[in-house]
Write a protein that holds these residues in place. Sequence first.
Motif, PDB file in Angstrom:
ATOM      1  N   ILE A  16     -84.850 -39.586 117.356  1.00  0.00           N
ATOM      2  CA  ILE A  16     -84.051 -39.509 118.590  1.00  0.00           C
ATOM      3  C   ILE A  16     -84.908 -39.079 119.793  1.00  0.00           C
ATOM      4  O   ILE A  16     -84.860 -39.722 120.836  1.00  0.00           O
ATOM      5  CB  ILE A  16     -82.822 -38.605 118.389  1.00  0.00           C
ATOM      6  CG1 ILE A  16     -81.878 -39.253 117.367  1.00  0.00           C
ATOM      7  CG2 ILE A  16     -82.090 -38.375 119.709  1.00  0.00           C
ATOM      8  CD1 ILE A  16     -80.628 -38.464 117.067  1.00  0.00           C
ATOM      9  N   PRO A  17     -85.706 -38.005 119.666  1.00  0.00           N
ATOM     10  CA  PRO A  17     -86.550 -37.648 120.824  1.00  0.00           C
ATOM     11  C   PRO A  17     -87.464 -38.785 121.263  1.00  0.00           C
ATOM     12  O   PRO A  17     -87.617 -39.048 122.456  1.00  0.00           O
ATOM     13  CB  PRO A  17     -87.370 -36.459 120.315  1.00  0.00           C
ATOM     14  CG  PRO A  17     -86.553 -35.864 119.244  1.00  0.00           C
ATOM     15  CD  PRO A  17     -85.815 -37.002 118.601  1.00  0.00           C
ATOM     16  N   ILE A  18     -88.084 -39.472 120.293  1.00  0.00           N
ATOM     17  CA  ILE A  18     -88.978 -40.576 120.658  1.00  0.00           C
ATOM     18  C   ILE A  18     -88.194 -41.660 121.379  1.00  0.00           C
ATOM     19  O   ILE A  18     -88.651 -42.238 122.370  1.00  0.00           O
ATOM     20  CB  ILE A  18     -89.672 -41.153 119.402  1.00  0.00           C
ATOM     21  CG1 ILE A  18     -90.582 -40.091 118.810  1.00  0.00           C
ATOM     22  CG2 ILE A  18     -90.409 -42.444 119.731  1.00  0.00           C
ATOM     23  CD1 ILE A  18     -92.048 -40.386 118.825  1.00  0.00           C
ATOM     24  N   ALA A  19     -86.976 -41.924 120.883  1.00  0.00           N
ATOM     25  CA  ALA A  19     -86.142 -42.943 121.530  1.00  0.00           C
ATOM     26  C   ALA A  19     -85.824 -42.518 122.970  1.00  0.00           C
ATOM     27  O   ALA A  19     -85.895 -43.330 123.894  1.00  0.00           O
ATOM     28  CB  ALA A  19     -84.856 -43.150 120.735  1.00  0.00           C
TER      29      ALA A  19
ATOM     30  N   LEU B 111     -79.270 -38.110  98.025  1.00  0.00           N
ATOM     31  CA  LEU B 111     -78.877 -36.758  98.440  1.00  0.00           C
ATOM     32  C   LEU B 111     -80.093 -35.888  98.729  1.00  0.00           C
ATOM     33  O   LEU B 111     -80.130 -35.147  99.700  1.00  0.00           O
ATOM     34  CB  LEU B 111     -78.036 -36.101  97.342  1.00  0.00           C
ATOM     35  CG  LEU B 111     -76.540 -36.380  97.415  1.00  0.00           C
ATOM     36  CD1 LEU B 111     -75.820 -35.687  96.270  1.00  0.00           C
ATOM     37  CD2 LEU B 111     -75.974 -35.915  98.751  1.00  0.00           C
ATOM     38  N   TYR B 112     -81.094 -36.001  97.830  1.00  0.00           N
ATOM     39  CA  TYR B 112     -82.279 -35.159  98.008  1.00  0.00           C
ATOM     40  C   TYR B 112     -83.009 -35.501  99.296  1.00  0.00           C
ATOM     41  O   TYR B 112     -83.557 -34.636  99.964  1.00  0.00           O
ATOM     42  CB  TYR B 112     -83.241 -35.335  96.823  1.00  0.00           C
ATOM     43  CG  TYR B 112     -82.759 -34.669  95.567  1.00  0.00           C
ATOM     44  CD1 TYR B 112     -81.914 -33.560  95.639  1.00  0.00           C
ATOM     45  CD2 TYR B 112     -83.143 -35.121  94.314  1.00  0.00           C
ATOM     46  CE1 TYR B 112     -81.462 -32.953  94.494  1.00  0.00           C
ATOM     47  CE2 TYR B 112     -82.693 -34.510  93.160  1.00  0.00           C
ATOM     48  CZ  TYR B 112     -81.844 -33.427  93.256  1.00  0.00           C
ATOM     49  OH  TYR B 112     -81.399 -32.830  92.135  1.00  0.00           O
ATOM     50  N   SER B 113     -83.009 -36.783  99.644  1.00  0.00           N
ATOM     51  CA  SER B 113     -83.773 -37.162 100.833  1.00  0.00           C
ATOM     52  C   SER B 113     -82.948 -36.977 102.107  1.00  0.00           C
ATOM     53  O   SER B 113     -83.461 -37.099 103.209  1.00  0.00           O
ATOM     54  CB  SER B 113     -84.238 -38.615 100.730  1.00  0.00           C
ATOM     55  OG  SER B 113     -83.101 -39.446 100.718  1.00  0.00           O
ATOM     56  N   LEU B 114     -81.674 -36.643 101.924  1.00  0.00           N
ATOM     57  CA  LEU B 114     -80.802 -36.517 103.090  1.00  0.00           C
ATOM     58  C   LEU B 114     -81.283 -35.467 104.101  1.00  0.00           C
ATOM     59  O   LEU B 114     -81.398 -35.767 105.284  1.00  0.00           O
ATOM     60  CB  LEU B 114     -79.369 -36.217 102.644  1.00  0.00           C
ATOM     61  CG  LEU B 114     -78.315 -36.403 103.732  1.00  0.00           C
ATOM     62  CD1 LEU B 114     -78.268 -37.854 104.185  1.00  0.00           C
ATOM     63  CD2 LEU B 114     -76.942 -35.958 103.252  1.00  0.00           C
ATOM     64  N   PRO B 115     -81.594 -34.231 103.647  1.00  0.00           N
ATOM     65  CA  PRO B 115     -82.029 -33.223 104.638  1.00  0.00           C
ATOM     66  C   PRO B 115     -83.241 -33.697 105.420  1.00  0.00           C
ATOM     67  O   PRO B 115     -83.303 -33.585 106.639  1.00  0.00           O
ATOM     68  CB  PRO B 115     -82.384 -32.007 103.787  1.00  0.00           C
ATOM     69  CG  PRO B 115     -81.721 -32.209 102.483  1.00  0.00           C
ATOM     70  CD  PRO B 115     -81.557 -33.682 102.288  1.00  0.00           C
ATOM     71  N   MET B 116     -84.207 -34.272 104.684  1.00  0.00           N
ATOM     72  CA  MET B 116     -85.412 -34.769 105.334  1.00  0.00           C
ATOM     73  C   MET B 116     -85.046 -35.877 106.324  1.00  0.00           C
ATOM     74  O   MET B 116     -85.559 -35.917 107.440  1.00  0.00           O
ATOM     75  CB  MET B 116     -86.345 -35.322 104.246  1.00  0.00           C
ATOM     76  CG  MET B 116     -87.685 -35.751 104.747  1.00  0.00           C
ATOM     77  SD  MET B 116     -88.583 -34.344 105.444  1.00  0.00           S
ATOM     78  CE  MET B 116     -89.968 -35.211 106.145  1.00  0.00           C
ATOM     79  N   GLY B 117     -84.131 -36.760 105.883  1.00  0.00           N
ATOM     80  CA  GLY B 117     -83.718 -37.867 106.750  1.00  0.00           C
ATOM     81  C   GLY B 117     -83.078 -37.356 108.026  1.00  0.00           C
ATOM     82  O   GLY B 117     -83.409 -37.803 109.126  1.00  0.00           O
TER      83      GLY B 117
ATOM     84  N   TRP C 217     -83.433 -34.438 109.339  1.00  0.00           N
ATOM     85  CA  TRP C 217     -84.467 -33.744 110.107  1.00  0.00           C
ATOM     86  C   TRP C 217     -85.295 -34.733 110.925  1.00  0.00           C
ATOM     87  O   TRP C 217     -85.483 -34.581 112.133  1.00  0.00           O
ATOM     88  CB  TRP C 217     -85.363 -32.961 109.134  1.00  0.00           C
ATOM     89  CG  TRP C 217     -86.499 -32.257 109.801  1.00  0.00           C
ATOM     90  CD1 TRP C 217     -87.744 -32.751 110.049  1.00  0.00           C
ATOM     91  CD2 TRP C 217     -86.473 -30.931 110.333  1.00  0.00           C
ATOM     92  NE1 TRP C 217     -88.495 -31.817 110.696  1.00  0.00           N
ATOM     93  CE2 TRP C 217     -87.753 -30.697 110.882  1.00  0.00           C
ATOM     94  CE3 TRP C 217     -85.511 -29.927 110.398  1.00  0.00           C
ATOM     95  CZ2 TRP C 217     -88.076 -29.496 111.491  1.00  0.00           C
ATOM     96  CZ3 TRP C 217     -85.841 -28.730 110.997  1.00  0.00           C
ATOM     97  CH2 TRP C 217     -87.102 -28.517 111.540  1.00  0.00           C
ATOM     98  N   VAL C 218     -85.762 -35.777 110.227  1.00  0.00           N
ATOM     99  CA  VAL C 218     -86.625 -36.756 110.907  1.00  0.00           C
ATOM    100  C   VAL C 218     -85.855 -37.471 112.015  1.00  0.00           C
ATOM    101  O   VAL C 218     -86.373 -37.687 113.107  1.00  0.00           O
ATOM    102  CB  VAL C 218     -87.201 -37.765 109.888  1.00  0.00           C
ATOM    103  CG1 VAL C 218     -87.882 -38.917 110.603  1.00  0.00           C
ATOM    104  CG2 VAL C 218     -88.199 -37.064 108.984  1.00  0.00           C
ATOM    105  N   THR C 219     -84.588 -37.813 111.737  1.00  0.00           N
ATOM    106  CA  THR C 219     -83.809 -38.510 112.765  1.00  0.00           C
ATOM    107  C   THR C 219     -83.589 -37.615 113.975  1.00  0.00           C
ATOM    108  O   THR C 219     -83.806 -38.014 115.119  1.00  0.00           O
ATOM    109  CB  THR C 219     -82.428 -38.912 112.202  1.00  0.00           C
ATOM    110  OG1 THR C 219     -82.614 -39.371 110.877  1.00  0.00           O
ATOM    111  CG2 THR C 219     -81.785 -39.989 113.042  1.00  0.00           C
TER     112      THR C 219
END
Lengths: 345, 288
Positions: free
Chosen positions: B29-32, B14-20, B22-24
């Motif tokens: 996605i932009p890099i993809a 749960l804690y890493s969800l916002p970061m995840g 955000w990064v996705t």
Amino acid sequence: MRKLLLPLAIILLLLSSCSKDEEKRTLHLYNWTYYMPESIVTAFEEEYGCDVVIDYFSSNEEMFAKLQAGGGKGYDIIFPSADYTSIMIKLDMLSLIDHEKIPNLRYIPSIVKDKATYDPEMEYSVPYFMGAAGIAVNKTLAPENYERSWMIFSDERMKGRMTLLDDMREVLGDALKTLGYSNNTSNEEELEEAARIVREEWKPNIVKFDAESFAKSFARGEFAVVHCYPENIVSELSEEQMANVDFFLPETGGSMYIDNMVILKDSEEKDLAHAFINFVHEPKNYAVFLDEFSFPPTTNTEAEKFMTTTPLFTSEDLENYEVLIDVDEDLEKYNRLWEPIRYTN
Amino acid sequence: MKRDKKRINVRAYLYSLPMGIWVTLFFAIPIAIILIYSFLEKGLYGGVEWRASLAAYKAILNPNFLIVIWRTVYISVIATAICLLLSFPASYAMARSRHQTLFLFLIIIPFWTNSLIRVYAWINLLSTEGLINNVLIKLGIISEPIPMIYNLFSVILVLVYMYLPFAILPLFTAIDRFDFSLLDAARDLGCGRLRAIILVMFPAIRSGFFNALIFTLIPIFGAYTVPLLVGGMGSTMVGNIIVDQVQKTRNWPLASAFSVILTLISMIGVMAMLGSGKKKEEMNEKLL
């Protein structure tokens, strides 16, 4: 997820409430940065009891990319240049202009319509302004007998103190016109000849291709000769400084632009949009715009009567100038010649 | 016990969800999209046509572009090297000073001003008619202004100025954590002053050094405004080409392909450095 839902719901509520309350009509413009005096817009808002919301772009490409990405929904009037006007006509993005609703079209002189080869009858576009990039010379820095033509950039006496616009079509176009060719040519030999002039005669003498910061350096006396749009230097130099500046459009001709007002097909305020275009071309209002940038009344002859400034060039100066229009696939030919000029030493 | 572990796992997730997210959303996605666009055909009026094509990568092999890529690598390596060379003594002095907070403050102050304004300030300083030349001429040190702007020199100088704080801050943090009594110990055991710094201190602050390297090299590699504003004829960098391809020549696949190359080169560089760093650490551990 629940935590996310609440703020989302609030945002949605807020969004829906603002559109409900809106009884005042709103006109949405998408215009170039700093290209229309605010006083004209405010006067229109007062006269028509509506709101005018303006978004800004700094290049045609930026504007067009936004429209293509679907970000153009809601705009009524856009101000594209000639090349992008023709693209937008081709792609059927524009609404027909109802001439009945814009009586002030009568002030637009035939020379503008002649040059607007992509839409001479103003079916889809109304010219906002026709002008050209020229050359500004700081007379205190330049030798007395400098040449008043594009070949001023071959003058070695000012080597390292001159700039050309960082704009492939403008620069190659001016070289093409100097040679007597069309600046919309697709003939490779003509293009190669023009590129040779830029590469071998102009480039060695200029310090850089610059479309961003040259006006500040010109104002400071760093550059003696700059290739520029008149508004670049007018906005940067004081009146005393301008007294020492010789701005001219070479007689041999060069590249010219027409910026238009177009109404998008999806516009929901077409009547108001027509009213706005008519309002802009009301000579009294149009003169305010011309005065702001020291522009000549190329696009609205009647406005001259209301002008209080002396323009930097005249409508007659534009006689040999040709509007840059979109060259479609031939753009690649220009690119190939421009890359070695722009990117290598 | 087991339940606790599970709970911790769920919480960690749960804690890493916002970061995840955000990064996705803003990184993966932009890099993809960029990667996909680089393999498509260009649209006549910008955008892309959904037909696979290697045209963009073939276009990069054009010698004019290869020159710019080489120039970008060259400028980045020199500017980063200067940043690191300058940042070490600065961070060292800061870490040992009693006025740490003041120095930190001084380093952070320039960030209060927009970076574009700071670039324009440099234009005023370096110009032929600028402050530095005027002062030097008035003092009689030079008779003709020195050409200090619109060349590679000015680009590298301003890049170093812009990114030096990004090298100093991580390096300072690392040196500040270093136990300086270790240096004394080394010297007690007969090690020279300089050798002590190189043999004892450098390995200990390696992570700070790599952070400094990454924080300066990558942004410099993608620089756009600095070469545009203070660069001259031969100082265009890859960042400028990318913008030109989108804004002027309407070739989005080519712009994307350049971005992919930029990302790849900086990724390979970083991985190589991290890799060599780790190896050395392992070696050191074995030695110890």
